[in-house]
Design a protein around this motif. Structure first.
Motif, PDB file in Angstrom:
ATOM      1  N   PHE A  27       0.829  -1.202   0.000  1.00  6.40           N
ATOM      2  CA  PHE A  27       0.000   0.000   0.000  1.00  6.40           C
ATOM      3  C   PHE A  27       0.872   1.265   0.000  1.00  6.40           C
ATOM      4  O   PHE A  27       0.650   2.207  -0.769  1.00  6.40           O
TER       5      PHE A  27
ATOM      6  N   LEU B 108       2.557   1.759  -3.357  1.00  2.00           N
ATOM      7  CA  LEU B 108       1.606   2.276  -4.348  1.00  2.00           C
ATOM      8  C   LEU B 108       1.333   3.766  -4.133  1.00  2.00           C
ATOM      9  O   LEU B 108       1.246   4.542  -5.081  1.00  2.00           O
TER      10      LEU B 108
ATOM     11  N   ILE C 140       4.277   5.710  -5.345  1.00  3.94           N
ATOM     12  CA  ILE C 140       4.343   5.738  -6.816  1.00  3.94           C
ATOM     13  C   ILE C 140       3.327   6.719  -7.397  1.00  3.94           C
ATOM     14  O   ILE C 140       3.637   7.530  -8.253  1.00  3.94           O
ATOM     15  N   SER C 141       2.069   6.636  -6.867  1.00  2.00           N
ATOM     16  CA  SER C 141       1.041   7.501  -7.447  1.00  2.00           C
ATOM     17  C   SER C 141       1.314   8.967  -7.140  1.00  2.00           C
ATOM     18  O   SER C 141       1.115   9.832  -7.987  1.00  2.00           O
TER      19      SER C 141
ATOM     20  N   GLY D 228       3.966  10.128  -9.318  1.00  4.87           N
ATOM     21  CA  GLY D 228       3.454  10.299 -10.685  1.00  4.87           C
ATOM     22  C   GLY D 228       3.059  11.739 -10.942  1.00  4.87           C
ATOM     23  O   GLY D 228       3.379  12.305 -11.965  1.00  4.87           O
ATOM     24  N   PHE D 229       2.371  12.316  -9.941  1.00  2.00           N
ATOM     25  CA  PHE D 229       1.957  13.723 -10.096  1.00  2.00           C
ATOM     26  C   PHE D 229       3.168  14.639 -10.230  1.00  2.00           C
ATOM     27  O   PHE D 229       3.261  15.445 -11.136  1.00  2.00           O
TER      28      PHE D 229
ATOM     29  N   SER E 143       5.290  13.837 -13.483  1.00  3.94           N
ATOM     30  CA  SER E 143       4.732  14.301 -14.750  1.00  3.94           C
ATOM     31  C   SER E 143       4.814  15.820 -14.822  1.00  3.94           C
ATOM     32  O   SER E 143       5.080  16.377 -15.872  1.00  3.94           O
TER      33      SER E 143
ATOM     34  N   LEU F  22      -9.168  -2.386   1.033  1.00  2.00           N
ATOM     35  CA  LEU F  22      -7.847  -2.273   0.391  1.00  2.00           C
ATOM     36  C   LEU F  22      -7.959  -2.388  -1.115  1.00  2.00           C
ATOM     37  O   LEU F  22      -7.296  -1.669  -1.857  1.00  2.00           O
TER      38      LEU F  22
ATOM     39  N   LEU G 244      -9.168   0.831  -2.359  1.00  2.00           N
ATOM     40  CA  LEU G 244      -8.058   1.799  -2.336  1.00  2.00           C
ATOM     41  C   LEU G 244      -7.098   1.562  -3.495  1.00  2.00           C
ATOM     42  O   LEU G 244      -6.615   2.503  -4.135  1.00  2.00           O
ATOM     43  N   PHE G 245      -6.840   0.267  -3.760  1.00  2.00           N
ATOM     44  CA  PHE G 245      -5.930  -0.114  -4.840  1.00  2.00           C
ATOM     45  C   PHE G 245      -6.443   0.431  -6.184  1.00  2.00           C
ATOM     46  O   PHE G 245      -5.703   1.050  -6.945  1.00  2.00           O
TER      47      PHE G 245
ATOM     48  N   LEU H 205      -6.076   4.165  -6.321  1.00  3.85           N
ATOM     49  CA  LEU H 205      -4.692   4.567  -6.592  1.00  3.85           C
ATOM     50  C   LEU H 205      -4.349   4.390  -8.068  1.00  3.85           C
ATOM     51  O   LEU H 205      -3.695   5.231  -8.667  1.00  3.85           O
TER      52      LEU H 205
ATOM     53  N   ILE I 186      -5.854   7.246  -9.881  1.00  2.00           N
ATOM     54  CA  ILE I 186      -5.071   8.476  -9.673  1.00  2.00           C
ATOM     55  C   ILE I 186      -3.830   8.448 -10.552  1.00  2.00           C
ATOM     56  O   ILE I 186      -3.498   9.406 -11.229  1.00  2.00           O
ATOM     57  N   THR I 187      -3.154   7.281 -10.542  1.00  2.00           N
ATOM     58  CA  THR I 187      -1.913   7.159 -11.332  1.00  2.00           C
ATOM     59  C   THR I 187      -2.192   7.375 -12.812  1.00  2.00           C
ATOM     60  O   THR I 187      -1.469   8.080 -13.488  1.00  2.00           O
TER      61      THR I 187
ATOM     62  N   SER J  93      -2.843  10.988 -13.530  1.00  2.00           N
ATOM     63  CA  SER J  93      -1.649  11.821 -13.458  1.00  2.00           C
ATOM     64  C   SER J  93      -0.819  11.725 -14.729  1.00  2.00           C
ATOM     65  O   SER J  93       0.019  12.555 -14.993  1.00  2.00           O
TER      66      SER J  93
END
Lengths: 125, 336
Positions: free
Chosen positions: A16, A19, A22-23, A26-27, A30, B4, B7-8, B11, B14-15, B18
């Motif tokens: 978690f 992740l 990473i996300s 990413g913002f 980029s 979870l 949430l996964f 995410l 979101i990724t 972005s």
């Protein structure tokens, strides 16, 4: 929610967290990638032959239709240092950091593509 | 675990967000045509579609440029000039069109813009710093009169009444070509784009984020990189052209001699540093920006407004004047 978190293993939590990093990255990444500096595109007969960074100083010999031109990048500017043409208008244009230099007799065009940081799409004048 | 998973997925969403919109992007291509740099930007979901559209638009500009090239003996424009005072010349619809628009602008501006200015343009050489003598200029001035251009649409001919007359479409041709390119792009299915030929820009549609195109207006007295732009304007479906005294000029005895010549005197007009005009068609903004430059701020702003156009004028002292119609889309840069 609390129960769900309690039921997770250490590996779940680590996954978690990774992740999330990473996300979030990413913002930021980029955003950073979009604000890179300008590029210099050298075209011969309408075809791009070199794409260079305006941030890296260099000198490059480009073979045109009837002779060669020497493109120089220095201190975030570019110029046609020398060219095998009659009028040398391209050489006389000097250093530019935006726009383009054209050596018509040799079909060589040096274009500074704006860095994506700028919000200007074109310039009039 | 359900939470979870949710949430996964969140995410992942979101990724992916972005990374931005991958579907519609701006494709840009630049070519040297009409003795200048032509740059086309289009918004498309496919690189192939964008390339096809841009190639057609460049071909349209190239073809038109060949028709009206002042320096090529093979052009239709040169044929019209060679036949001055002798006979009519049969020409293509585009050539008739651009000459007609030039004559209309000449009429509306009371001759401040005049496409028959060729004989006086030929006397000056701004690259070689060549300034003609007063007598030389006086001798050719009677040849400059747009009323002596005869257009016959039915027979597709143009005739210059007097021998020695020379049409010079330099003040309208690039704008017309930008319109031609934009129309070609639209016909090939491109809904959003921008065509820029030297200072003449025609926009249509919007950028992928639905915002209008942002055009920078060049500072006529730029001192460095930081003050290159004096203002920016946001346009969609409009054209803009700028006429400036800094494009082709030389300074002699503290006086600036530039290429924007007053058809009445044969000398460079001195009331403005730069004029930008905004309207629907680039051919008109191109020609009217020259007319407004020659007329100066007061008469020029009135002409633009009478013709339903907007204008930004930087006068000879550096003061910026603009029409009220653009106040919401125009931003003047700090320090100006």
């Amino acid at each position: 929610m609390k129960k769900a978190i309690k039921n997770t293993t250490l590996a779940d939590r680590a996954l978690f967290l990774i992740l999330l990093i990473i996300s979030a990255a990413g913002f930021f990444y980029s955003g950073e990638a979009l604000s890179l500096g300008s590029e210099v595109v050298v075209e011969v007969k309408g075809r791009p032959v070199y794409t260079l960074s305006l941030d890296v100083d260099m000198e490059l010999e480009v073979e045109g239709s009837h002779g060669h031109g020497v493109v120089e990048i220095k201190k975030h500017k570019v110029r046609m240092k020398d060219a095998q043409c009659d009028n040398h208008i391209c050489v006389r244009q000097g250093w530019i950091s935006r726009g383009a230099i054209v050596c018509l007799p040799n079909d060589i065009v040096v274009i500074v593509e704006p860095g994506r940081k700028t919000d200007i799409d074109a310039i009039t004048g | 675990m359900k939470y979870l998973s949710a949430l996964f997925i969140l995410l992942l969403l979101i990724t992916s967000l972005s990374c931005g919109d991958r579907k519609r992007s701006v494709y840009r291509k630049t070519m040297p045509l009409m003795d200048t740099i032509v740059s086309i930007s289009v918004v498309s979901g496919s690189k192939d579609e964008a390339e096809r559209g841009m190639d057609k638009a460049f071909a349209a500009i190239d073809r038109f440029g060949t028709l009206i090239n002042f320096f090529s003996e093979k052009s239709e424009l040169s044929e019209i000039n060679r036949n001055a005072g002798t006979r009519e010349t049969r020409v293509s619809p585009e050539t008739i069109d651009v000459i007609e628009m030039a004559v209309i602008t000449a009429e509306k501006s009371g001759g401040a813009f005049d496409p028959s200015i060729g004989p006086v343009v030929k006397l000056w050489d701004f690259l070689k710093r060549k300034k003609p003598g007063g007598e030389e200029i006086r001798r050719v001035l009677p040849l400059i009169d747009f009323r002596n251009i005869v257009i016959d649409r039915q027979n597709s001919t143009v005739f210059l009444k007097n021998k020695g007359m020379l049409l010079d479409l330099g003040g309208i041709a690039k704008g017309y070509a930008a319109d031609l390119a934009a129309d070609t792009l639209i016909k090939s299915g491109i809904r959003d784009g921008l065509v820029s030929i030297a200072g003449d820009i025609r926009t249509f549609g919007v950028k992928p984020d639905n915002s209008p195109w942002t055009i920078g207006i060049k500072n006529p007295r730029q001192t460095g990189e930081k003050d290159e732009i004096i203002a920016r304007i946001r346009l969609s479906g409009k054209a803009i052209s700028t006429a400036g005294d800094y494009e082709r000029f030389f300074i002699d005895d503290n006086r600036r001699y530039h290429h924007l010549l007053d058809p009445e005197t044969g000398y460079p007009a001195g009331l403005c540093r730069s004029v930008s005009v905004i309207a629907g068609k680039a051919a008109l903004t191109d020609a009217v920006s020259t007319a407004v430059f020659i007329l100066g701020p007061e008469k020029g702003l009135k002409l633009a407004q009478d013709m339903g156009m907007d204008a930004i004028i930087i006068d000879s002292s550096g003061t910026i004047h603009s029409t009220p119609g653009i106040k919401d889309i125009l931003s003047i840069e700090k320090g100006n």
